[in-house]
Design a protein around this motif. Structure first.
Motif, mmCIF file in Angstrom:
data_model
loop_
_atom_site.group_PDB
_atom_site.id
_atom_site.type_symbol
_atom_site.label_atom_id
_atom_site.label_comp_id
_atom_site.label_asym_id
_atom_site.label_seq_id
_atom_site.Cartn_x
_atom_site.Cartn_y
_atom_site.Cartn_z
ATOM 1 N N HIS A 46 -23.179 -22.848 17.270
ATOM 2 C CA HIS A 46 -22.258 -21.716 17.473
ATOM 3 C C HIS A 46 -20.844 -22.255 17.501
ATOM 4 N N LEU A 47 -19.921 -21.471 16.969
ATOM 5 C CA LEU A 47 -18.536 -21.923 17.034
ATOM 6 C C LEU A 47 -17.622 -20.764 17.419
ATOM 7 N N LEU A 48 -16.544 -21.131 18.104
ATOM 8 C CA LEU A 48 -15.552 -20.154 18.545
ATOM 9 C C LEU A 48 -14.195 -20.606 18.040
ATOM 10 N N VAL A 49 -13.513 -19.714 17.327
ATOM 11 C CA VAL A 49 -12.153 -20.010 16.888
ATOM 12 C C VAL A 49 -11.207 -19.162 17.732
ATOM 13 N N ILE A 50 -10.399 -19.834 18.550
ATOM 14 C CA ILE A 50 -9.401 -19.124 19.358
ATOM 15 C C ILE A 50 -8.110 -19.170 18.563
ATOM 16 N N SER A 51 -7.668 -18.020 18.079
ATOM 17 C CA SER A 51 -6.508 -18.030 17.207
ATOM 18 C C SER A 51 -5.314 -17.356 17.855
ATOM 19 N N THR A 52 -4.295 -18.174 18.135
ATOM 20 C CA THR A 52 -3.046 -17.622 18.659
ATOM 21 C C THR A 52 -1.996 -17.634 17.555
ATOM 22 N N ARG A 53 -2.416 -18.031 16.360
ATOM 23 C CA ARG A 53 -1.462 -18.225 15.268
ATOM 24 C C ARG A 53 -1.733 -17.292 14.086
ATOM 25 N N THR A 54 -2.992 -16.955 13.879
ATOM 26 C CA THR A 54 -3.336 -16.069 12.764
ATOM 27 C C THR A 54 -4.298 -14.991 13.263
ATOM 28 N N THR A 55 -4.436 -13.930 12.511
ATOM 29 C CA THR A 55 -5.328 -12.838 12.923
ATOM 30 C C THR A 55 -6.773 -13.173 12.545
ATOM 31 N N ALA A 56 -7.692 -12.408 13.107
ATOM 32 C CA ALA A 56 -9.123 -12.627 12.842
ATOM 33 C C ALA A 56 -9.403 -12.589 11.346
ATOM 34 N N ARG A 57 -8.725 -11.681 10.672
ATOM 35 C CA ARG A 57 -8.950 -11.539 9.237
ATOM 36 C C ARG A 57 -8.590 -12.825 8.489
ATOM 37 N N GLU A 58 -7.468 -13.412 8.877
ATOM 38 C CA GLU A 58 -7.052 -14.671 8.236
ATOM 39 C C GLU A 58 -8.014 -15.804 8.579
ATOM 40 N N VAL A 59 -8.519 -15.800 9.811
ATOM 41 C CA VAL A 59 -9.492 -16.827 10.199
ATOM 42 C C VAL A 59 -10.766 -16.662 9.360
ATOM 43 N N GLU A 60 -11.215 -15.419 9.184
ATOM 44 C CA GLU A 60 -12.419 -15.168 8.378
ATOM 45 C C GLU A 60 -12.232 -15.688 6.959
ATOM 46 N N GLN A 61 -11.039 -15.445 6.405
ATOM 47 C CA GLN A 61 -10.772 -15.919 5.035
ATOM 48 C C GLN A 61 -10.835 -17.443 4.972
ATOM 49 N N LYS A 62 -10.304 -18.087 6.002
ATOM 50 C CA LYS A 62 -10.314 -19.551 6.053
ATOM 51 C C LYS A 62 -11.754 -20.063 6.131
ATOM 52 N N LEU A 63 -12.561 -19.447 6.998
ATOM 53 C CA LEU A 63 -13.949 -19.900 7.152
ATOM 54 C C LEU A 63 -14.708 -19.732 5.849
ATOM 55 N N GLU A 64 -14.457 -18.605 5.212
ATOM 56 C CA GLU A 64 -15.128 -18.329 3.935
ATOM 57 C C GLU A 64 -14.725 -19.366 2.879
ATOM 58 N N HIS A 65 -13.430 -19.611 2.802
ATOM 59 C CA HIS A 65 -12.909 -20.537 1.804
ATOM 60 C C HIS A 65 -13.516 -21.931 1.958
ATOM 61 N N TYR A 66 -13.674 -22.363 3.214
ATOM 62 C CA TYR A 66 -14.210 -23.704 3.460
ATOM 63 C C TYR A 66 -15.718 -23.704 3.713
ATOM 64 N N GLU A 67 -16.353 -22.574 3.376
ATOM 65 C CA GLU A 67 -17.813 -22.464 3.448
ATOM 66 C C GLU A 67 -18.372 -22.785 4.828
ATOM 67 N N VAL A 68 -17.732 -22.229 5.829
ATOM 68 C CA VAL A 68 -18.272 -22.331 7.183
ATOM 69 C C VAL A 68 -19.201 -21.132 7.368
ATOM 70 N N ASP A 69 -20.349 -21.367 7.967
ATOM 71 C CA ASP A 69 -21.334 -20.298 8.162
ATOM 72 C C ASP A 69 -20.787 -19.267 9.153
#
Length: 196
Positions: A46-69
């Motif tokens: 399980h992983l938790l991304v605490i983002s104070t710099r980008t929105t959830a949507r941007e984090v999702e795009q990043k995870l997708e781009h780098y093929e994180v499950d």
């Protein structure tokens, strides 16, 4: 022997013990996504991304781009509410009303760790923003509390800090809280130093 987590970051040890927090020191415009996602996707349940710099949507795009499950990812979005974006609460995205609310960030991290089992990784991006929105003593205290949670729950974490933005004393003070520092320079070179 405590549980070990594999660490897929260049120049770093092959694994770190459960409860370890690492500081990612990077140039303020540095590309941290590659290191962050390598850290998050290796050897984890399980992983938790605490983002104070980008929105959830941007984090999702990043995870997708780098093929994180993404099925094992939870995102704690601290920006959308403050910026007036629509919030779509889901099992995987949680919201804090503002990056200033450090107590809420800590308590939601604690909830995540209490609700999940197995190997958990946390990425906090970034301490720099926490200092900017709250203040340095508050951010320092929140980081200490988050590191204590990692230890208590046998999790590991990677905390981002932009080095050009803070004076050396601040960087040193935060670095001293961590078991190791991964430093990314302007050329994308990575060096890691682990505390003795």
């Amino acid at each position: 022997m405590s549980m070990q987590y594999e660490l897929a970051v260049e120049s770093a040890p092959e694994s770190i013990p459960a409860g370890t927090g690492l500081l990612l020191l990077h140039p303020s415009t540095g590309e941290t996504d590659r290191i962050d996602t390598q850290f998050l996707k290796t050897d984890t349940d399980h992983l938790l991304v605490i983002s104070t710099r980008t929105t959830a949507r941007e984090v999702e795009q990043k995870l997708e781009h780098y093929e994180v499950d993404e099925s094992i990812a939870t995102i704690l979005d601290t920006l959308s509410a403050e910026r007036g974006y629509t919030r779509r609460q889901s099992d995987h995205v949680r919201y804090v009303s503002t990056p200033e609310d450090l107590d809420a960030i800590v308590s939601m991290t604690e909830e995540f760790l209490a609700e999940t089992e197995g190997k958990r990784r946390i990425s906090l991006d970034s301490i720099t923003e926490m200092i900017y929105y709250a203040d340095e003593p508050g951010a320092h205290d929140a980081v200490k509390r988050l590191l204590a949670l990692l230890e208590k729950h046998d999790a590991v974490g990677l905390f981002h800090l932009a080095k050009g933005v803070h004076d050396e004393a601040t960087v040193a003070e935060f670095a001293s809280l961590f078991a190791g520092v991964i430093e990314l320079d302007d050329d994308g070179q990575v060096t890691t130093s682990m505390a003795e």
